[in-house]
Every structure is written in C-alpha cells, then in structure tokens.
Design a protein around this motif. Structure first.
Motif, PDB file in Angstrom:
ATOM      1  N   THR A 108       0.731  -1.012   0.038  1.00 25.37           N
ATOM      2  CA  THR A 108       0.075  -0.140   0.097  1.00 25.37           C
ATOM      3  C   THR A 108       0.758   1.146  -0.028  1.00 25.37           C
ATOM      4  OG1 THR A 108      -1.793  -1.115   1.153  1.00 25.37           O
ATOM      5  CG2 THR A 108      -1.813   1.216   1.500  1.00 25.37           C
ATOM      6  N   ALA A 109       0.626   2.271  -0.729  1.00 25.75           N
ATOM      7  CA  ALA A 109       1.032   3.678  -0.661  1.00 25.75           C
ATOM      8  C   ALA A 109      -0.249   4.919  -0.392  1.00 25.75           C
ATOM      9  CB  ALA A 109       1.748   3.822  -2.078  1.00 25.75           C
ATOM     10  N   ARG A 110       0.226   5.605   0.294  1.00 29.60           N
ATOM     11  CA  ARG A 110      -0.427   6.917   0.473  1.00 29.60           C
ATOM     12  C   ARG A 110      -0.288   7.931  -0.645  1.00 29.60           C
ATOM     13  NH1 ARG A 110      -3.238   5.499   4.228  1.00 29.60           N
ATOM     14  NH2 ARG A 110      -2.417   4.617   6.150  1.00 29.60           N
ATOM     15  N   VAL A 111      -1.578   8.539  -0.876  1.00 30.89           N
ATOM     16  CA  VAL A 111      -1.506   9.792  -1.925  1.00 30.89           C
ATOM     17  C   VAL A 111      -2.175  10.687  -1.321  1.00 30.89           C
ATOM     18  CG1 VAL A 111      -1.732  10.594  -4.129  1.00 30.89           C
ATOM     19  CG2 VAL A 111      -1.506   8.018  -3.774  1.00 30.89           C
ATOM     20  N   ASN A 112      -1.660  11.866  -0.616  1.00 28.45           N
ATOM     21  CA  ASN A 112      -2.404  12.861  -0.142  1.00 28.45           C
ATOM     22  C   ASN A 112      -2.552  14.021  -0.970  1.00 28.45           C
ATOM     23  OD1 ASN A 112      -2.119  11.733   2.191  1.00 28.45           O
ATOM     24  ND2 ASN A 112      -0.321  12.553   2.894  1.00 28.45           N
ATOM     25  N   VAL A 113      -3.916  14.500  -1.381  1.00 28.33           N
ATOM     26  CA  VAL A 113      -4.339  15.486  -2.061  1.00 28.33           C
ATOM     27  C   VAL A 113      -4.493  16.719  -1.184  1.00 28.33           C
ATOM     28  CG1 VAL A 113      -5.799  16.214  -3.880  1.00 28.33           C
ATOM     29  CG2 VAL A 113      -5.082  13.630  -3.983  1.00 28.33           C
ATOM     30  N   ASN A 114      -3.827  17.572  -1.336  1.00 31.22           N
ATOM     31  CA  ASN A 114      -4.021  19.046  -0.538  1.00 31.22           C
ATOM     32  C   ASN A 114      -5.280  19.669  -1.081  1.00 31.22           C
ATOM     33  OD1 ASN A 114      -1.493  17.777   0.528  1.00 31.22           O
ATOM     34  ND2 ASN A 114      -0.797  19.876   1.216  1.00 31.22           N
ATOM     35  N   GLY A 115      -5.817  20.309   0.081  1.00 32.38           N
ATOM     36  CA  GLY A 115      -6.896  21.317  -0.556  1.00 32.38           C
ATOM     37  C   GLY A 115      -7.842  21.864   0.700  1.00 32.38           C
ATOM     38  N   PRO A 116      -8.642  22.817   0.539  1.00 37.92           N
ATOM     39  CA  PRO A 116      -9.288  23.403   1.323  1.00 37.92           C
ATOM     40  C   PRO A 116     -10.192  22.299   2.077  1.00 37.92           C
ATOM     41  CG  PRO A 116      -9.914  24.273  -0.506  1.00 37.92           C
ATOM     42  CD  PRO A 116      -8.703  23.562  -0.627  1.00 37.92           C
ATOM     43  N   PRO A 117     -10.599  22.504   3.536  1.00 29.99           N
ATOM     44  CA  PRO A 117     -11.525  21.233   3.797  1.00 29.99           C
ATOM     45  C   PRO A 117     -12.894  21.432   3.092  1.00 29.99           C
ATOM     46  CG  PRO A 117     -10.819  22.830   5.568  1.00 29.99           C
ATOM     47  CD  PRO A 117     -10.488  23.498   4.218  1.00 29.99           C
ATOM     48  N   LYS A 118     -13.300  20.324   2.822  1.00 29.88           N
ATOM     49  CA  LYS A 118     -14.948  20.162   2.340  1.00 29.88           C
ATOM     50  C   LYS A 118     -15.424  19.595   3.749  1.00 29.88           C
ATOM     51  CE  LYS A 118     -18.221  17.770  -0.371  1.00 29.88           C
ATOM     52  NZ  LYS A 118     -19.162  18.609  -0.824  1.00 29.88           N
ATOM     53  N   VAL A 119     -16.438  20.239   4.081  1.00 31.81           N
ATOM     54  CA  VAL A 119     -17.030  20.145   5.403  1.00 31.81           C
ATOM     55  C   VAL A 119     -18.461  19.693   5.086  1.00 31.81           C
ATOM     56  CG1 VAL A 119     -18.031  21.027   7.572  1.00 31.81           C
ATOM     57  CG2 VAL A 119     -15.829  21.795   6.555  1.00 31.81           C
ATOM     58  N   GLU A 120     -18.915  18.484   5.537  1.00 28.94           N
ATOM     59  CA  GLU A 120     -20.242  17.786   5.373  1.00 28.94           C
ATOM     60  C   GLU A 120     -21.105  17.808   6.792  1.00 28.94           C
ATOM     61  OE1 GLU A 120     -20.762  14.937   2.122  1.00 28.94           O
ATOM     62  OE2 GLU A 120     -18.884  14.663   2.977  1.00 28.94           O
ATOM     63  N   ALA A 121     -22.210  17.916   6.968  1.00 22.39           N
ATOM     64  CA  ALA A 121     -22.945  17.768   8.147  1.00 22.39           C
ATOM     65  C   ALA A 121     -23.557  16.306   8.065  1.00 22.39           C
ATOM     66  CB  ALA A 121     -24.186  18.600   8.151  1.00 22.39           C
ATOM     67  N   MET A 122     -23.616  15.576   9.335  1.00 21.39           N
ATOM     68  CA  MET A 122     -23.788  14.311   9.451  1.00 21.39           C
ATOM     69  C   MET A 122     -25.430  14.318   9.073  1.00 21.39           C
ATOM     70  SD  MET A 122     -21.740  11.822  10.350  1.00 21.39           S
ATOM     71  CE  MET A 122     -21.259  10.813  11.881  1.00 21.39           C
ATOM     72  N   ALA A 123     -26.127  15.072   9.602  1.00 19.09           N
ATOM     73  CA  ALA A 123     -27.478  15.447   9.158  1.00 19.09           C
ATOM     74  C   ALA A 123     -27.839  16.810   8.931  1.00 19.09           C
ATOM     75  CB  ALA A 123     -28.333  14.853  10.345  1.00 19.09           C
ATOM     76  N   SER A 124     -28.349  17.155   7.890  1.00 18.46           N
ATOM     77  CA  SER A 124     -28.486  18.614   7.505  1.00 18.46           C
ATOM     78  C   SER A 124     -29.732  19.155   8.338  1.00 18.46           C
ATOM     79  CB  SER A 124     -28.747  18.828   6.059  1.00 18.46           C
ATOM     80  OG  SER A 124     -29.887  18.242   5.563  1.00 18.46           O
ATOM     81  N   SER A 125     -30.659  18.431   8.896  1.00 18.04           N
ATOM     82  CA  SER A 125     -31.751  18.792   9.785  1.00 18.04           C
ATOM     83  C   SER A 125     -31.958  17.912  10.939  1.00 18.04           C
ATOM     84  CB  SER A 125     -33.121  18.902   9.054  1.00 18.04           C
ATOM     85  OG  SER A 125     -33.455  17.758   8.665  1.00 18.04           O
ATOM     86  N   VAL A 126     -31.963  18.471  12.172  1.00 28.06           N
ATOM     87  CA  VAL A 126     -32.058  17.819  13.518  1.00 28.06           C
ATOM     88  C   VAL A 126     -33.290  18.273  14.143  1.00 28.06           C
ATOM     89  CG1 VAL A 126     -31.091  17.399  15.512  1.00 28.06           C
ATOM     90  CG2 VAL A 126     -29.539  17.463  13.435  1.00 28.06           C
ATOM     91  N   LEU A 127     -33.973  17.259  14.743  1.00 30.04           N
ATOM     92  CA  LEU A 127     -35.328  17.547  15.494  1.00 30.04           C
ATOM     93  C   LEU A 127     -35.077  17.210  16.853  1.00 30.04           C
ATOM     94  CD1 LEU A 127     -38.263  18.208  15.132  1.00 30.04           C
ATOM     95  CD2 LEU A 127     -38.828  15.470  15.234  1.00 30.04           C
ATOM     96  N   GLY A 128     -35.043  18.420  17.794  1.00 32.14           N
ATOM     97  CA  GLY A 128     -35.030  18.099  19.172  1.00 32.14           C
ATOM     98  C   GLY A 128     -36.287  18.318  19.842  1.00 32.14           C
ATOM     99  N   ILE A 129     -36.236  17.964  21.178  1.00 31.45           N
ATOM    100  CA  ILE A 129     -37.626  18.195  21.901  1.00 31.45           C
ATOM    101  C   ILE A 129     -37.014  19.028  22.956  1.00 31.45           C
ATOM    102  CG2 ILE A 129     -39.206  16.840  23.613  1.00 31.45           C
ATOM    103  CD1 ILE A 129     -38.919  14.608  21.558  1.00 31.45           C
ATOM    104  N   GLU A 130     -37.986  19.902  23.338  1.00 42.14           N
ATOM    105  CA  GLU A 130     -37.808  21.097  24.318  1.00 42.14           C
ATOM    106  C   GLU A 130     -37.340  20.335  25.671  1.00 42.14           C
ATOM    107  OE1 GLU A 130     -41.625  22.631  25.625  1.00 42.14           O
ATOM    108  OE2 GLU A 130     -40.649  24.431  26.652  1.00 42.14           O
TER     109      GLU A 130
END
Ligand SMILES: *[C@@H]1O[C@H](CO)[C@@H](O)[C@H](O)[C@H]1NC(C)=O
Ligand SMILES: *[C@@H]1O[C@H](CO)[C@@H](O)[C@H](O)[C@H]1NC(C)=O
Ligand SMILES: *[C@@H]1O[C@H](CO)[C@@H](O)[C@H](O)[C@H]1NC(C)=O
Length: 276
Positions: A108-130
């Motif tokens: 195995t060999a590693r290949v690092n591709v540099n770049g600004p972070p791509k950020v993702e939300a685990m869930a883009s909407s969350v339902l909470g209870i008071e």
C-alpha cells in the motif's frame, strides 16, 4: 516444458517437485522488499488523476484497491503494475491510498491530495425536544486535516460563536469530526440555523444544520392520542355490555316461561282430548 511433459506422464515425484517449486516462488514474491511504489497526482482541467506504479514485476499482482480514509472507492482484479484513480472534483482533497493486492500481503502507498476542507453535516436537519438535548455533527476527510473547528448560531443580527463557555453547550472536536452538544433545549433560543466551519492550512469550508424543536406538550400528543383511544374503547365496551345485559335476562325469562307455555298447551291438549 520438460517438467510439464513429465507431469503429463503421471510421474508423481515430478508433480510434487512442481508443487514445491511454486511454494518456493510464493515465499520469494511474498517478501516484496525489493519493490517500491511511486505515486503521482496530475491535474487535468477540473479533473485530478492519481497514479500508483509498482517498480518491480517480482510481485504477482492480483488486483488493486483505492481507498479514502476507511472507505473503499474502487477495486479491480487487473494484474497491471500501474493503477489510476480519478478523484471526485466535489471532494477532491483527502488522504487516499492505493493497494496492490497480492499474496500473502498487499502493498500500500498513500497519496495525499491537499486542499481546503470540504465540510459535511452528518444530518442537515435535526429534530429536538424542548428540555432534552441535541447533538449536531460535522465532518471532513480533507487533507491536511482540519486544525480548527468553529460553531455558529446564525441570527439576523450577527452570527454568535458557540463554545464551552456558551450556556448549556459544549463542543467536542477531532481532526475529522466536530460535535456541538446542546443541553436543556430552549424552544425559542435554540431552534434555528447553525453553521460549522473547518479550517486547515489550505483554506476554510463550512456546512449548515437546521435544528427544529418540538414543545414537550407536542411530544405528549401521541400518548394523549393513545390514551383517548383507550378511554373511548372502554366506554364503548362498557356501553355495549350494558345494552346486552337486559337481552340476556330476557333470554333467561324466555326459557323460564317456556315450560309453563308447553304445560299450558299440554293442558289445552288434555282439555281438547278430554273434550273429544
Ligand atoms: C521507487 O522507484 C522509482 C522508480 O522506479 C524511483 O524514482 C523512486 O525514487 C523509488 N523510491 C524509493 C523510496 O526508493
Ligand atoms: C524498486 O525500488 C526498490 C527501492 O527503491 C529497489 O530496491 C529495487 O531495486 C527496484 N526494483 C526495480 C526492478 O527497479
Ligand atoms: C469542551 O467540553 C468537552 C466536554 O466536557 C471537552 O471534551 C472539550 O475538550 C472541551 N473543549 C474545550 C475547547 O475546552
């Protein structure tokens, strides 16, 4: 060739010799210490192509596997000494790896591709209870890893930074993941839009999460619904039983009055017989 010919003749000793030969060969390729993998990254317009090349043909290659983090991206069973992967331009940056599959162990060999972070939300909407708690999660597989995560509550006036000093709030961050924990959720103050920002040496990326809240009472509605249903059913059953009871009593009276009737008819018959 000569070995093959002898093998065809059915010479058992020769067959064993061939087997032994293959085993020795296997041990030899298994070491693989003499080979190295060279990697390259080529940008062609918006596309990025990764290449891994094994410099030695001693190793019997069974195929290739490309991964990003712990996710398998591509796999094949081609015996080539070189393999390519075209990066998804949407999530270009990250830590990739190419593996030349072989027995007993791949290389195995590693290949690092540099770049600004791509950020993702685990869930883009969350339902909470008071009054309960909610956890908002963002992640980034980018390379170099995110060194700083920041959470904001988006408000019309100005975005408000959220950290461990904020009320009922704490933030847990790793290189690839960040979690915003909100406790004792407040219906008015906490509902709304949140943003997580990830920063590395190449730049900044962010994702948005909407937190919707239900009041405690709203959470009770389904139970109240079931309770109402149960009460209505009990009333219906009770009413039904009450309506049925007189009929049962009537039935008993019927059977009770039957013998006198028959006896009466009997006596009438008797009378008739007597009369005749
Ligand atoms: C691996 O091999 C390539 C050429 O086959 C060479 O350019 C490179 O320097 C080698 N890498 C190492 C670490 O020996
Ligand atoms: C492959 O690279 C390794 C490490 O640099 C070297 O020892 C080996 O001789 C190379 N093999 C070939 C076939 O070039
Ligand atoms: C915030 O609190 C959490 C949980 O108590 C802790 O894991 C984390 O390290 C804290 N963050 C900072 C920046 O102190």
């Amino acid at each position: 060739m000569a070995v093959g010919d002898r093998d065809q003749d059915g010479d058992m000793a020769a067959a064993l010799l061939v087997l032994l030969g293959f085993t020795l060969l296997g041990i030899e390729t298994g070491s693989g210490a003499e080979s190295n993998i060279s990697t390259s990254i080529r940008d062609e317009g918006s596309r990025t192509r990764l290449t891994c090349t094994l410099n030695s043909s001693d190793t019997h290659v069974l195929g290739h596997r490309w991964m990003k983090g712990d996710r398998v991206l591509q796999e094949d069973s081609v015996p080539d000494l070189t393999t390519e992967y075209e990066v998804d331009p949407e999530e270009r940056s990250g830590q990739y790896s190419c593996t030349f599959l072989s027995e007993p162990a791949g290389r195995t060999a590693r290949v690092n591709v540099n770049g600004p972070p791509k950020v993702e939300a685990m869930a883009s909407s969350v339902l909470g209870i008071e009054g309960e708690r909610a956890v908002l999660v963002c992640k980034s597989e980018s390379f170099p890893p995110v060194t700083e995560w920041t959470w904001y509550k988006i408000t019309e006036a100005s975005n408000q930074v959220l950290n461990n000093k904020s009320e009922n709030t704490f933030v847990v961050s790793l290189g690839t993941k960040t979690e915003l924990h909100k406790q004792e959720l407040d219906l008015k103050a906490d509902a709304g839009e949140y943003a997580c920002y990830g920063t590395n040496t190449e730049g900044v990326g962010h994702a948005l999460i909407t937190l919707s809240l239900r009041s405690r009472l709203a959470a009770l509605w389904p139970f109240l619904g079931i309770l109402t249903e149960v009460v209505v059913m009990v009333i219906v059953i009770f009413a039904f039983e009450k309506c049925q009871k007189p009929e049962v009593v009537l039935g008993e009276e019927d059977t009770g009055s039957a013998p006198p009737k028959s006896s009466r008819s009997h006596t009438i018959d008797k009378d008739k017989r007597n009369a005749s």
